[in-house]
Design an enzyme around this catalytic site. Structure first.
Site, mmCIF file in Angstrom:
data_model
loop_
_atom_site.group_PDB
_atom_site.id
_atom_site.type_symbol
_atom_site.label_atom_id
_atom_site.label_comp_id
_atom_site.label_asym_id
_atom_site.label_seq_id
_atom_site.Cartn_x
_atom_site.Cartn_y
_atom_site.Cartn_z
ATOM 1 N N TYR A 113 -1.219 13.710 -8.557
ATOM 2 C CA TYR A 113 -1.166 12.447 -7.814
ATOM 3 C C TYR A 113 -2.487 11.698 -7.975
ATOM 4 O O TYR A 113 -2.518 10.493 -8.247
ATOM 5 C CB TYR A 113 -0.892 12.750 -6.340
ATOM 6 C CG TYR A 113 -0.964 11.562 -5.411
ATOM 7 C CD1 TYR A 113 0.105 10.679 -5.292
ATOM 8 C CD2 TYR A 113 -2.105 11.327 -4.631
ATOM 9 C CE1 TYR A 113 0.043 9.588 -4.428
ATOM 10 C CE2 TYR A 113 -2.177 10.242 -3.770
ATOM 11 C CZ TYR A 113 -1.100 9.381 -3.671
ATOM 12 O OH TYR A 113 -1.174 8.305 -2.818
ATOM 13 N N LYS A 133 -3.407 7.958 -9.652
ATOM 14 C CA LYS A 133 -4.054 6.842 -8.955
ATOM 15 C C LYS A 133 -5.342 6.427 -9.684
ATOM 16 O O LYS A 133 -5.714 5.252 -9.657
ATOM 17 C CB LYS A 133 -4.344 7.222 -7.498
ATOM 18 C CG LYS A 133 -3.068 7.405 -6.664
ATOM 19 C CD LYS A 133 -2.240 6.119 -6.585
ATOM 20 C CE LYS A 133 -1.084 6.216 -5.622
ATOM 21 N NZ LYS A 133 -0.315 4.967 -5.506
HETATM 22 N N1 LIG Z 1 -0.196 7.165 3.416
HETATM 23 C C1 LIG Z 1 -1.363 7.425 2.878
HETATM 24 O O1 LIG Z 1 -2.189 8.139 3.458
HETATM 25 C C2 LIG Z 1 -1.701 6.830 1.533
HETATM 26 C C3 LIG Z 1 -3.030 6.935 1.095
HETATM 27 C C4 LIG Z 1 -3.369 6.393 -0.136
HETATM 28 C C5 LIG Z 1 -2.410 5.772 -0.902
HETATM 29 N N2 LIG Z 1 -1.110 5.684 -0.466
HETATM 30 C C6 LIG Z 1 -0.150 4.987 -1.317
HETATM 31 O O2 LIG Z 1 0.481 3.988 -0.560
HETATM 32 C C7 LIG Z 1 1.730 3.648 -1.171
HETATM 33 C C8 LIG Z 1 2.812 3.579 -0.104
HETATM 34 O O3 LIG Z 1 3.011 4.870 0.432
HETATM 35 P P1 LIG Z 1 3.183 5.143 1.990
HETATM 36 O O4 LIG Z 1 2.116 6.072 2.397
HETATM 37 O O5 LIG Z 1 3.383 3.883 2.702
HETATM 38 O O6 LIG Z 1 4.513 6.049 2.030
HETATM 39 P P2 LIG Z 1 6.049 5.666 2.213
HETATM 40 O O7 LIG Z 1 6.271 5.050 3.534
HETATM 41 O O8 LIG Z 1 6.797 6.916 1.885
HETATM 42 O O9 LIG Z 1 6.248 4.545 1.110
HETATM 43 C C9 LIG Z 1 6.610 4.778 -0.209
HETATM 44 C C10 LIG Z 1 7.637 3.731 -0.541
HETATM 45 O O10 LIG Z 1 7.867 3.730 -1.942
HETATM 46 C C11 LIG Z 1 9.266 3.678 -2.149
HETATM 47 N N3 LIG Z 1 9.537 4.303 -3.432
HETATM 48 C C12 LIG Z 1 9.271 5.574 -3.809
HETATM 49 N N4 LIG Z 1 9.703 5.792 -5.051
HETATM 50 C C13 LIG Z 1 10.243 4.621 -5.467
HETATM 51 C C14 LIG Z 1 10.872 4.194 -6.648
HETATM 52 N N5 LIG Z 1 11.051 5.022 -7.678
HETATM 53 N N6 LIG Z 1 11.299 2.926 -6.744
HETATM 54 C C15 LIG Z 1 11.152 2.053 -5.703
HETATM 55 N N7 LIG Z 1 10.574 2.399 -4.556
HETATM 56 C C16 LIG Z 1 10.147 3.664 -4.440
HETATM 57 C C17 LIG Z 1 9.890 4.416 -0.979
HETATM 58 O O11 LIG Z 1 11.223 3.983 -0.725
HETATM 59 P P3 LIG Z 1 12.498 4.789 -1.309
HETATM 60 O O12 LIG Z 1 12.220 6.241 -1.122
HETATM 61 O O13 LIG Z 1 13.635 4.277 -0.504
HETATM 62 O O14 LIG Z 1 12.596 4.399 -2.750
HETATM 63 C C18 LIG Z 1 8.968 4.008 0.148
HETATM 64 O O15 LIG Z 1 9.419 2.805 0.757
HETATM 65 C C19 LIG Z 1 1.961 4.692 -2.253
HETATM 66 O O16 LIG Z 1 1.601 4.167 -3.515
HETATM 67 C C20 LIG Z 1 0.997 5.803 -1.866
HETATM 68 O O17 LIG Z 1 0.633 6.577 -2.971
HETATM 69 C C21 LIG Z 1 -0.742 6.203 0.741
#
Ligand SMILES: NC(=O)c1ccc[n+]([C@@H]2O[C@H](COP(=O)([O-])OP(=O)(O)OC[C@H]3O[C@@H](n4cnc5c(N)ncnc54)[C@H](OP(=O)(O)O)[C@@H]3O)[C@@H](O)[C@H]2O)c1
Length: 244
Positions: free
Chosen positions: A150, A154
């Site tokens: 992961y 990134k």
């Molecule tokens: N939460 C943290 O601590 C954190 C920290 C650093 C970075 N991030 C990054 O923030 C971003 C959002 O993540 P989040 O933490 O908000 O988690 P999340 O709520 O699980 O959001 C991920 C979203 O991406 C969608 N998704 C996943 N695979 C997909 C695909 N193949 N096509 C289209 N949509 C897809 C999911 O919807 P579906 O499953 O319905 O497709 C979901 O809405 C990600 O890039 C993650 O790596 C998060």
């Protein structure tokens, strides 16, 4: 603030978590926002919460035909795109020695290939003043146990923004990375676990994990002309986690 009045935005993965917080803030600031994701029911719920200035378009960032349909819809309904947030992401904890090819593909297909082909599909609709935001992560500049795949995906996103800033010279379109720190979302709870996220948040200088709205606020800055002199940058909204 109405910094995004009349702007048209796409937020991939906008049905939940950070993407939803971003869509919500964009709408508060005047934008119309398309949100995407694979699960129709999540999109329907999110679109209902966001109101008439949001529209869900179901699809995966790993499918070119879904991306073409998404941007075809934007073109048919608005004729242009001002803000593109390539935010959909996926990650899981797997220690070195146990990483499978399928796990590698799952992360890189969404986080790198998905981001690349999302941007490439949306770009023809964008023009001067356009803003592209790629969701990175603190893990992209840190070593995190069992999170190498992961994190490497990134780190790749970070370079896409640097290189695309060069490719976009003269277009008036900016591209930046927004790297969140620990934010309690579905992905974080599934990949890292709620207790570990709370602990990680407590360990930051700010002292708690982030709320998606706090990431959305920074996304709105990067989307707006307030960041007009920024491209190729990485902005951290991480409670200081990766800054100390
Ligand atoms: N939460 C943290 O601590 C954190 C920290 C650093 C970075 N991030 C990054 O923030 C971003 C959002 O993540 P989040 O933490 O908000 O988690 P999340 O709520 O699980 O959001 C991920 C979203 O991406 C969608 N998704 C996943 N695979 C997909 C695909 N193949 N096509 C289209 N949509 C897809 C999911 O919807 P579906 O499953 O319905 O497709 C979901 O809405 C990600 O890039 C993650 O790596 C998060």
């Amino acid at each position: 603030m109405n910094r995004l009045d009349g702007k048209v935005a796409v937020v991939t993965g906008g049905g939940t978590g950070i993407g939803f917080g971003t869509a919500q803030r964009f709408i508060e600031e005047g934008a119309f926002v398309y949100i995407t994701g694979r699960r129709q029911e999540k999109l329907d719920k999110a679109a209902a919460k966001l109101g008439p200035k949001a529209r869900g378009v179901q699809g995966s960032v790993t499918e070119q035909s879904d991306l073409d349909r998404l941007f075809g819809t934007v073109k048919a309904e608005h004729g242009r795109l001002d803000i593109l947030v390539a935010n959909a992401g996926f990650g899981e904890l797997v220690p070195l020695g146990q990483i499978t090819r399928a796990q590698y593909d799952a992360a890189f297909d969404v986080n790198v290939k998905g981001v690349l082909f999302t941007v490439q599909a949306g770009l023809p609709l964008m023009g001067p003043g356009g803003s592209i935001i790629l969701t990175g992560s603190t893990t992209g500049v840190m070593g995190t146990p069992a999170f190498s795949v992961y994190s490497a995906s990134k780190a790749a996103v970070r370079n896409l923004a640097r290189s695309w800033a060069q490719d976009l010279r003269g277009t008036g379109i900016r591209v930046n990375v927004l790297s969140p720190g620990p934010t309690l979302t579905e992905l974080a709870s599934e990949a890292v676990g709620k207790e570990a996220m709370i602990e990680m948040g407590a360990g930051t200088p700010i002292g708690h994990f982030g709320d998606p709205s706090e990431i959305g606020a920074v996304a709105a800055f990067l989307a707006s002309s307030d960041s007009s002199f920024m491209t190729g940058s990485e902005v951290f909204a991480d409670g200081g986690l990766a800054q100390i």
